[in-house]
Write an enzyme that holds these catalytic residues in place. Structure first.
Site, PDB file in Angstrom:
ATOM      1  CB  CYS A 216      -0.887  -0.001   1.128  1.00 55.22           C
ATOM      2  SG  CYS A 216      -1.910   1.515   1.595  1.00 55.22           S
TER       3      CYS A 216
ATOM      4  CB  SER B 245       0.148   3.746   4.324  1.00 56.15           C
ATOM      5  OG  SER B 245      -0.922   4.697   3.946  1.00 56.15           O
TER       6      SER B 245
ATOM      7  CG  HIS C  27       3.235   7.750   2.942  1.00 57.18           C
ATOM      8  ND1 HIS C  27       3.232   8.716   1.978  1.00 57.18           N
ATOM      9  CD2 HIS C  27       1.849   7.569   3.017  1.00 57.18           C
ATOM     10  CE1 HIS C  27       1.951   9.053   1.323  1.00 57.18           C
ATOM     11  NE2 HIS C  27       1.135   8.271   2.078  1.00 57.18           N
TER      12      HIS C  27
ATOM     13  CG  HIS D 182      -0.443  -0.955   6.515  1.00 56.69           C
ATOM     14  ND1 HIS D 182       0.511  -0.447   5.533  1.00 56.69           N
ATOM     15  CD2 HIS D 182      -1.522  -0.385   5.907  1.00 56.69           C
ATOM     16  CE1 HIS D 182      -0.051   0.073   4.519  1.00 56.69           C
ATOM     17  NE2 HIS D 182      -1.345   0.330   4.691  1.00 56.69           N
TER      18      HIS D 182
ATOM     19  CB  CYS E 222      -5.047  -1.279   4.280  1.00 53.95           C
ATOM     20  SG  CYS E 222      -4.871   0.644   4.171  1.00 53.95           S
TER      21      CYS E 222
HETATM   22  N1  APR Z   1      -3.113  13.561  -9.866  1.00 51.48           N
HETATM   23  C1  APR Z   1      -3.962  12.429 -10.274  1.00 51.48           C
HETATM   24  N2  APR Z   1      -3.449  11.062  -9.734  1.00 51.48           N
HETATM   25  C2  APR Z   1      -2.402  11.227  -9.215  1.00 51.48           C
HETATM   26  C3  APR Z   1      -1.254  12.076  -9.111  1.00 51.48           C
HETATM   27  C4  APR Z   1      -2.058  13.439  -9.327  1.00 51.48           C
HETATM   28  N3  APR Z   1      -1.198  14.677  -9.194  1.00 51.48           N
HETATM   29  N4  APR Z   1      -0.245  11.578  -8.391  1.00 51.48           N
HETATM   30  C5  APR Z   1      -0.331  10.250  -8.262  1.00 51.48           C
HETATM   31  N5  APR Z   1      -1.616   9.819  -8.875  1.00 51.48           N
HETATM   32  C6  APR Z   1      -2.386   8.689  -8.832  1.00 51.48           C
HETATM   33  C7  APR Z   1      -1.468   7.614  -8.974  1.00 51.48           C
HETATM   34  O1  APR Z   1      -1.278   7.344 -10.582  1.00 51.48           O
HETATM   35  C8  APR Z   1      -2.073   6.201  -8.616  1.00 51.48           C
HETATM   36  O2  APR Z   1      -3.161   5.740  -9.413  1.00 51.48           O
HETATM   37  O3  APR Z   1      -2.689   8.155  -7.660  1.00 51.48           O
HETATM   38  C9  APR Z   1      -2.763   6.895  -7.460  1.00 51.48           C
HETATM   39  C10 APR Z   1      -2.167   6.470  -5.933  1.00 51.48           C
HETATM   40  O4  APR Z   1      -2.528   5.298  -6.039  1.00 51.48           O
HETATM   41  P1  APR Z   1      -1.444   4.054  -4.996  1.00 51.48           P
HETATM   42  O5  APR Z   1      -0.066   4.793  -4.973  1.00 51.48           O
HETATM   43  O6  APR Z   1      -1.849   2.742  -5.412  1.00 51.48           O
HETATM   44  O7  APR Z   1      -1.767   4.515  -3.486  1.00 51.48           O
HETATM   45  P2  APR Z   1      -2.953   3.912  -2.626  1.00 51.48           P
HETATM   46  O8  APR Z   1      -2.317   2.652  -1.847  1.00 51.48           O
HETATM   47  O9  APR Z   1      -4.311   3.961  -3.442  1.00 51.48           O
HETATM   48  O10 APR Z   1      -2.980   5.036  -1.393  1.00 51.48           O
HETATM   49  C11 APR Z   1      -3.621   6.190  -1.600  1.00 51.48           C
HETATM   50  O11 APR Z   1      -4.339   6.471   0.665  1.00 51.48           O
HETATM   51  O12 APR Z   1      -4.076   4.993   2.184  1.00 51.48           O
HETATM   52  C12 APR Z   1      -3.552   6.119   1.700  1.00 51.48           C
HETATM   53  O13 APR Z   1      -1.262   6.688   2.413  1.00 51.48           O
HETATM   54  C13 APR Z   1      -2.113   6.373   1.415  1.00 51.48           C
HETATM   55  O14 APR Z   1      -1.620   8.316   0.712  1.00 51.48           O
HETATM   56  C14 APR Z   1      -2.131   7.231  -0.024  1.00 51.48           C
HETATM   57  C15 APR Z   1      -3.481   6.990  -0.343  1.00 51.48           C
HETATM   58 ZN    ZN Z   2      -2.597   1.101   3.585  1.00 47.10          ZN
END
Ligand code: APR
Ligand code: ZN
Ligand code: ZN
Length: 355
Positions: A20, A22, A25, A41, A149
């Site tokens: 994930c 997180s 991060h 997690h 999660c």
């Molecule tokens: N504009 C639009 N989409 C974006 C941008 C942006 N500037 N930057 C990144 N993305 C998209 C990515 O292409 C991706 O599809 O945001 C998505 C993020 O997805 P993941 O990296 O898979 O993250 P995810 O596990 O879904 O978690 C998202 O939620 O749990 C919290 O801490 C976690 O901050 C994180 C968020």
């Molecule tokens: Zn998570």
């Protein structure tokens, strides 16, 4: 090394751990945790040992791991809001330990730390009994790791935090595991418009498959907010920031229509500040809602999500972009970071090609 479970703790043999954002991060330094830590997690598995005084679980039970174990007796727990457990917030999450203030993990005789009380990038974990949610045994054990999660957070944001009603207009910024789960829940809620926003086209294509009515690819666009506003010019009833950057949070607030609510689902780096115009917010009767873990009650909601998976109401398959051995953890984090991967499952049972 992993010590045996103490009182009110269980050992779980991990079937799968989801990777994930997180976890990322931590590796990017946006969040600080005690080190060395074992990340992960999100996960699922089978209870393989129980400590003293455990009454709710037994060896052989299938469980989904919850990253907010709860004490059951603090003010928030007794008020029915276990993911706000103040004992967890004071003891487990900042210190990388379990409820008694100590860790079950060690490296070379020195302590190592639990990540969010879970540390699922491992063959086995020891967690508080409240951090393991018993689920039905006929569910696909690897796939339901995602309910720990990403799916719980995204679906809970729509269902619990925002309580999106039928006919609402919704925008979802970021279509990773969390955002695509928001899409599925918005469809289930009967939202009239579900506008998915991302910078990766394949994620937007998947969003359409899962229920988005419109997509906006903001890659290279000079004004992402304007591109999204073009789709629903009156502004949205609900905007979900499923990324959690300052810019995406500000975009989410700016896209609200009269009486709209922006839901901050993604978690920004520690110490971030976003700007908004409080007069405009008040005049338009708008709201900004924080959302931690989809405002779920893990022991109530995770088994319900499992039921929905089994009845076909929730699709997990499209969210899973790979199943990899545990030794691929670092590479899987890199692939998530590059934006190419969706949810990847680390499967301890899979042997690495190089090992
Ligand atoms: N504009 C639009 N989409 C974006 C941008 C942006 N500037 N930057 C990144 N993305 C998209 C990515 O292409 C991706 O599809 O945001 C998505 C993020 O997805 P993941 O990296 O898979 O993250 P995810 O596990 O879904 O978690 C998202 O939620 O749990 C919290 O801490 C976690 O901050 C994180 C968020
Ligand atoms: Zn998570
Ligand atoms: Zn508590």
């Amino acid at each position: 090394m992993l010590a045996p479970p103490g009182p009110r703790e269980v050992e779980v043999t991990v079937a799968a751990a989801g990777v994930c954002h997180s976890d990322l991060h931590v590796t990017t330094g946006e969040w600080e945790v005690p080190i060395p830590t074992v990340l992960g997690h999100e996960g699922s598995g089978v209870v393989s040992a129980v400590g003293k005084d455990v009454t709710s679980l037994e060896v052989g039970d299938h469980v989904v791991l919850s990253w907010v174990a709860n004490c059951g007796s603090c003010r928030q727990c007794t008020a029915g809001r276990p993911v706000q457990c103040s004992t967890y917030a004071e003891v487990i999450s900042p210190n990388g330990v379990l409820f008694d203030g100590t860790s079950r993990l060690s490296v070379g005789g020195l302590p190592a730390y639990h990540y969010l009380g879970v540390s699922s990038f491992a063959e086995k974990v020891v967690v508080p009994d409240s951090g393991a949610v018993k689920v039905r045994k006929d569910a696909p054990l690897q796939d339901i790791a995602l309910l720990g999660c990403g799916v719980a957070t995204g679906m809970g944001a729509v269902t619990n935090t925002a309580q999106v009603p039928t006919g609402a207009t919704v925008a979802i910024i970021g279509c990773g595991g969390v955002g695509l789960s928001c899409v599925q829940a918005a469809k289930r809620a009967g939202a009239a418009r579900i506008v998915a926003v991302d910078i990766v086209q394949s994620k937007l294509d998947l969003a359409v498959r899962l229920g988005a009515t419109d997509t906006v690819n903001t890659a290279g666009g000079s004004d992402p907010a304007a591109d999204v506003r073009d789709v629903v010019p009156d502004g949205f009833d609900y905007v979900f920031d499923a990324i959690g950057r300052v810019t995406t949070t500000e975009t989410a607030i700016s896209l609200l229509g009269l009486g709209g609510a922006a839901v901050i689902v993604g978690m920004p780096p520690t110490g971030s500040s976003a700007r908004f115009d409080p007069l405009a917010l008040a005049a338009a009767d708008q709201r900004i809602l924080g959302c931690n873990y989809g405002s779920i009650v893990p022991h109530r909601d995770i088994p319900l999500l499992v039921d929905e998976v089994m009845s076909g109401g929730i699709e997990l398959g499209p969210l899973i972009s790979g199943r990899r051995p545990l030794s691929d953890a670092a590479a899987a984090l890199d692939d998530l970071s590059s934006g190419g991967a969706l949810r990847q499952l680390l499967i301890p049972e899979l042997a690495s090609a190089t090992s």
